[in-house]
Design a protein around this motif. Structure first.
Motif, PDB file in Angstrom:
ATOM      1  N   SER A  82      -7.136  -0.738  -0.702  1.00  0.00           N
ATOM      2  CA  SER A  82      -6.840   0.097   0.464  1.00  0.00           C
ATOM      3  C   SER A  82      -7.365  -0.598   1.708  1.00  0.00           C
ATOM      4  CB  SER A  82      -7.507   1.476   0.318  1.00  0.00           C
ATOM      5  OG  SER A  82      -8.920   1.341   0.376  1.00  0.00           O
ATOM      6  N   MET A 111       0.820  -1.204   0.000  1.00  0.00           N
ATOM      7  CA  MET A 111       0.000   0.000   0.000  1.00  0.00           C
ATOM      8  C   MET A 111       0.858   1.260   0.000  1.00  0.00           C
ATOM      9  SD  MET A 111      -3.153  -1.025   2.494  1.00  0.00           S
ATOM     10  CE  MET A 111      -4.216  -2.407   2.070  1.00  0.00           C
ATOM     11  N   LEU A 120      -1.066   4.348   4.420  1.00  0.00           N
ATOM     12  CA  LEU A 120      -1.555   5.129   3.288  1.00  0.00           C
ATOM     13  C   LEU A 120      -1.898   6.569   3.652  1.00  0.00           C
ATOM     14  CD1 LEU A 120      -3.833   2.853   1.085  1.00  0.00           C
ATOM     15  CD2 LEU A 120      -1.671   3.925   0.501  1.00  0.00           C
TER      16      LEU A 120
END
Length: 372
Positions: A316, A25, A274
């Motif tokens: 995600s 990620m 993230l």
């Protein structure tokens, strides 16, 4: 499936290997903000190895297409003379759409058939799945190689699940775990029940061990002040996060509670990886990627870890579905033998093979880890 007991005696294992998914990620996020130099540096830091024993040749990035299955194994650092054991075993299934991930862990004490392995002369046995890496790791002169052991563990998981092959795999060394979390600036997560540490003091130092338990014969060998994790949203440093997800003693549901905490941590770490605080901060991102590189041994079947970062860029923390496999402890004449799965696990594994996990979960909502 073996008959299981409703009573569960949890084995002493800890720490899900969320690191690899978070690494991908972070790579995806850095790609979107133009971190080409950082990604190249990270790719060079990763220890690449032939984990599946097939010496795959390089192919194009565009060839990474779903459905995909990835095997992740977490190990504690050990010397070459020590037999490696897989402390955490996780399978990640990415459907054909490549826009979500289904994550489930296999209990390290699950009793399975471990196949023969010509490289070590191992003839196969029935035993706990975490021993498969050890049976496959011997390289002679009393030395052990976890990379070679990964090969037999992968074959064992394939035999259990019916998955024909894994598209990628990674060994995560927990010795580098703390550095990754600290490089990210810690991790913020919800603590859903008060937890006391069996292992560490409030300052993070190890609790003293009773002298009579030096041979690890005691179930509770420690004494003195304990680190505590209280209910609420907390920001944890690396040592705290690692310690928190290890705990099961004193919890109402023991290892069930610990597994839930580990899955909660997976999503929290993925979200942190993230965040803008990481992917848009070149200095912090560089530290995270270098720390991760030192903790990871990777086999992308011909693709680099950066290639995988690009391929999974649409996944995600919000579209990671965390799954719990239902099971219970096996006993023989009152003696604990290991763990067994419920019969419905066969149907779940079939949904992995046919890329129909979403349909299975709709029909079996009990497989959702709703608290994670």
């Amino acid at each position: 499936m073996a008959k299981t007991s409703s009573k569960r005696r949890a084995p002493l294992w800890a720490r899900l290997c969320a690191i690899f998914g978070c690494i991908l990620m972070v790579l995806s996020g850095s790609a979107l903000v133009g971190g080409q130099v950082l990604m190249a540096r990270y790719a060079g830091a990763v220890d690449n190895a032939d984990l599946f024993g097939n010496a795959a040749s390089a192919t194009k990035v565009s060839d990474i297409k779903g459905p995909l299955n990835i095997l992740l194994v977490g190990v504690d650092p050990r010397s070459e003379e020590q037999t490696p054991l897989s402390d955490s075993i996780i399978v990640v299934h990415v459907p054909r759409t490549m826009d979500q991930a289904y994550v489930f862990s296999i209990p390290r004490d699950l009793v399975v058939d471990i196949p023969s392995f010509a490289k070590t002369g191992f003839r196969g046995t029935r035993g706990k799945i975490n021993s498969a890496m050890g049976f496959g790791s011997a390289v002679g002169n009393g030395k052990h190689d976890p990379v070679q052991g990964f090969d037999l563990l992968a074959r064992t998981v394939q035999q259990l699940t019916g998955i024909q092959k894994f598209d990628a795999g990674a060994i995560i060394n927990f010795g580098g775990f703390k550095k990754i979390v600290d490089a990210m600036g810690g991790v913020t997560m919800k603590i859903d029940q008060n937890v006391k540490s069996e292992h560490l003091q409030p300052n993070g130092k190890p609790r003293p061990r009773l002298a009579r338990c030096a041979d690890h014969s005691c179930e509770h060998p420690y004494y003195g002040p304990q680190a505590e994790y209280k209910v609420g949203t907390r920001h944890l440093e690396g040592w705290q996060a690692l310690d928190y997800v290890r705990q099961r003693y004193g919890l109402p549901k023991g290892d069930y509670d610990r597994q839930r905490h580990q899955q909660q941590f997976i999503k929290a770490m993925a979200k942190q990886a993230l965040s803008k605080d990481v992917v848009t901060n070149p200095t912090k991102l560089d530290k995270v990627l270098k720390a991760a590189g030192n903790a990871l041994t990777f086999d992308g079947n011909g693709h680099s870890v950066v290639d995988w970062g690009f391929a999974l860029k649409d996944i995600s923390s919000e579209n990671m579905t965390l799954i719990k496999l239902p099971g219970a402890s096996l006993f023989n004449n009152g003696r604990y033998q290991g763990e067994g799965l419920e019969d419905s696990a066969d149907e779940f594994f079939s949904s992995i093979r046919t890329d129909a996990v979403g349909t299975f979960l709709f029909q079996h909502p009990e497989y959702f880890n709703n608290n994670a």
